[in-house]
Design a protein around this motif. Structure first.
Motif, PDB file in Angstrom:
ATOM      1  N   ILE A 153      56.075  34.363  45.989  1.00  0.00           N
ATOM      2  CA  ILE A 153      55.303  34.648  46.815  1.00  0.00           C
ATOM      3  C   ILE A 153      53.975  35.308  46.505  1.00  0.00           C
ATOM      4  O   ILE A 153      53.041  34.663  46.626  1.00  0.00           O
ATOM      5  N   SER A 154      53.952  36.030  45.298  1.00  0.00           N
ATOM      6  CA  SER A 154      52.751  36.521  44.615  1.00  0.00           C
ATOM      7  C   SER A 154      51.996  35.547  43.764  1.00  0.00           C
ATOM      8  O   SER A 154      50.857  35.539  43.566  1.00  0.00           O
ATOM      9  N   HIS A 155      52.803  34.631  43.321  1.00  0.00           N
ATOM     10  CA  HIS A 155      52.377  33.375  42.305  1.00  0.00           C
ATOM     11  C   HIS A 155      53.007  32.395  42.655  1.00  0.00           C
ATOM     12  O   HIS A 155      53.652  31.720  41.912  1.00  0.00           O
ATOM     13  N   PRO A 156      52.570  31.769  43.794  1.00  0.00           N
ATOM     14  CA  PRO A 156      53.119  30.707  44.333  1.00  0.00           C
ATOM     15  C   PRO A 156      53.168  29.279  43.528  1.00  0.00           C
ATOM     16  O   PRO A 156      53.803  28.320  43.288  1.00  0.00           O
ATOM     17  N   ASP A 157      51.857  28.959  42.717  1.00  0.00           N
ATOM     18  CA  ASP A 157      51.464  27.838  42.074  1.00  0.00           C
ATOM     19  C   ASP A 157      52.324  27.686  40.787  1.00  0.00           C
ATOM     20  O   ASP A 157      53.021  26.481  40.850  1.00  0.00           O
ATOM     21  N   PRO A 158      52.650  28.703  40.024  1.00  0.00           N
ATOM     22  CA  PRO A 158      53.454  28.399  38.768  1.00  0.00           C
ATOM     23  C   PRO A 158      54.782  28.110  39.139  1.00  0.00           C
ATOM     24  O   PRO A 158      55.487  27.341  38.643  1.00  0.00           O
ATOM     25  N   VAL A 159      55.303  28.782  40.306  1.00  0.00           N
ATOM     26  CA  VAL A 159      56.643  28.504  40.700  1.00  0.00           C
ATOM     27  C   VAL A 159      56.761  27.163  41.282  1.00  0.00           C
ATOM     28  O   VAL A 159      57.701  26.314  41.030  1.00  0.00           O
ATOM     29  N   ILE A 186      49.113  34.342  35.420  1.00  0.00           N
ATOM     30  CA  ILE A 186      48.298  34.008  36.539  1.00  0.00           C
ATOM     31  C   ILE A 186      48.040  35.147  37.534  1.00  0.00           C
ATOM     32  O   ILE A 186      48.701  35.526  38.084  1.00  0.00           O
ATOM     33  N   VAL A 187      46.721  35.322  37.654  1.00  0.00           N
ATOM     34  CA  VAL A 187      46.194  36.229  38.738  1.00  0.00           C
ATOM     35  C   VAL A 187      45.505  35.652  40.015  1.00  0.00           C
ATOM     36  O   VAL A 187      44.720  34.942  40.022  1.00  0.00           O
ATOM     37  N   GLY A 188      46.074  36.340  41.075  1.00  0.00           N
ATOM     38  CA  GLY A 188      45.605  35.969  42.304  1.00  0.00           C
ATOM     39  C   GLY A 188      46.162  34.700  43.099  1.00  0.00           C
ATOM     40  O   GLY A 188      46.333  33.759  42.662  1.00  0.00           O
ATOM     41  N   ALA A 189      46.955  34.940  44.173  1.00  0.00           N
ATOM     42  CA  ALA A 189      47.684  33.926  44.782  1.00  0.00           C
ATOM     43  C   ALA A 189      47.696  34.352  46.388  1.00  0.00           C
ATOM     44  O   ALA A 189      47.737  35.813  46.611  1.00  0.00           O
ATOM     45  N   ALA A 190      47.999  33.700  47.290  1.00  0.00           N
ATOM     46  CA  ALA A 190      48.095  34.174  48.596  1.00  0.00           C
ATOM     47  C   ALA A 190      49.788  34.628  48.577  1.00  0.00           C
ATOM     48  O   ALA A 190      50.587  34.263  48.062  1.00  0.00           O
ATOM     49  N   ALA A 191      49.768  35.722  49.629  1.00  0.00           N
ATOM     50  CA  ALA A 191      50.942  36.489  49.562  1.00  0.00           C
ATOM     51  C   ALA A 191      51.621  36.316  50.862  1.00  0.00           C
ATOM     52  O   ALA A 191      50.902  36.251  51.841  1.00  0.00           O
TER      53      ALA A 191
END
Length: 215
Positions: A153-159, A186-191
């Motif tokens: 959820i906090s870092h959806p892109d790498p997941v 990686i810093v910053g992502a939609a939560a």
């Protein structure tokens, strides 16, 4: 999280499952008990943060549901989410039966199915060193994310990228995964405003068709 134990059992012997993706999850081996596995490495604050709620099983016996205490939820499970989002998640969380930590694993699908692992380096629910240990013994393709337990959820892109990598790799039906470590902070992502603590994704790749990741 516990979802890792679920797919480890459920995928065993299933010919349609060609890849396993674990995100901040348990990866028990045959004969292991999650409670004992979790205690092998320091770094988890989960146990003292749990609230125990009794319930009645269908056979009349008493079981125990486990919840994360609302006042500990943010720190233990979702420290890199906004407080507001963590509060909603704490209020809508689903329980986990205490028996999940005492049941013995009867199989380990990762021994025969290639696996991909995301280690959450700031995880306070499952110790990051336990996640690394499990990935190493499974020979998993591994990335590290500077995230809490809810890295998805906090870092959806790498997941999401990890899931895609697993699907693409298995579309050509390779041999068992080679061990690899690729770190990414990686810093910053939609939560998300609401979430279920779940740390595993099972990818079912249909034969002779494009790989489609399913959660």
């Amino acid at each position: 999280s516990y979802g890792g134990a679920v797919i480890t059992e459920a995928a065993t012997g299933n010919p349609n499952v060609e890849a396993l993706v674990y995100v901040a999850a348990f990866m028990p081996d045959e004969g292991e008990v999650l409670g004992q596995l979790a205690a092998r490495f320091p770094g988890s604050d989960l146990n003292p943060a749990l609230v125990k709620v009794p319930f009645t099983n269908a056979d009349g016996t008493t079981g125990t549901d486990l919840y994360l205490s609302p006042d500990r939820f943010h720190a233990v499970a979702a420290a890199d989410l906004p407080v507001e989002a963590a509060s909603v998640a704490a209020a809508t969380q689903r329980p986990l039966s205490a028996s999940a930590f005492t049941d013995t694993a009867t199989s380990a699908a990762w021994r025969t199915i290639p696996s991909w692992v995301a280690v959450a380096t700031n995880d306070k629910a499952i110790a990051p060193d336990l996640e690394r240990f499990q990935a190493k013994r499974a020979g998993s393709h591994t990335i590290e994310i500077d995230a809490s337990h809810v890295a998805m959820i906090s870092h959806p892109d790498p997941v999401a990228d990890l899931i895609r990598d697993a699907a693409r790799a298995q579309s050509s039906r390779p041999a068992l995964a080679e061990t690899g470590l690729n770190t990414s902070g990686i810093v910053g992502a939609a939560a998300a405003g609401g979430m279920l603590i779940a740390g595993a994704v099972l990818i079912s790749v249909a034969r002779k068709r494009p790989a489609i990741p399913t959660a």
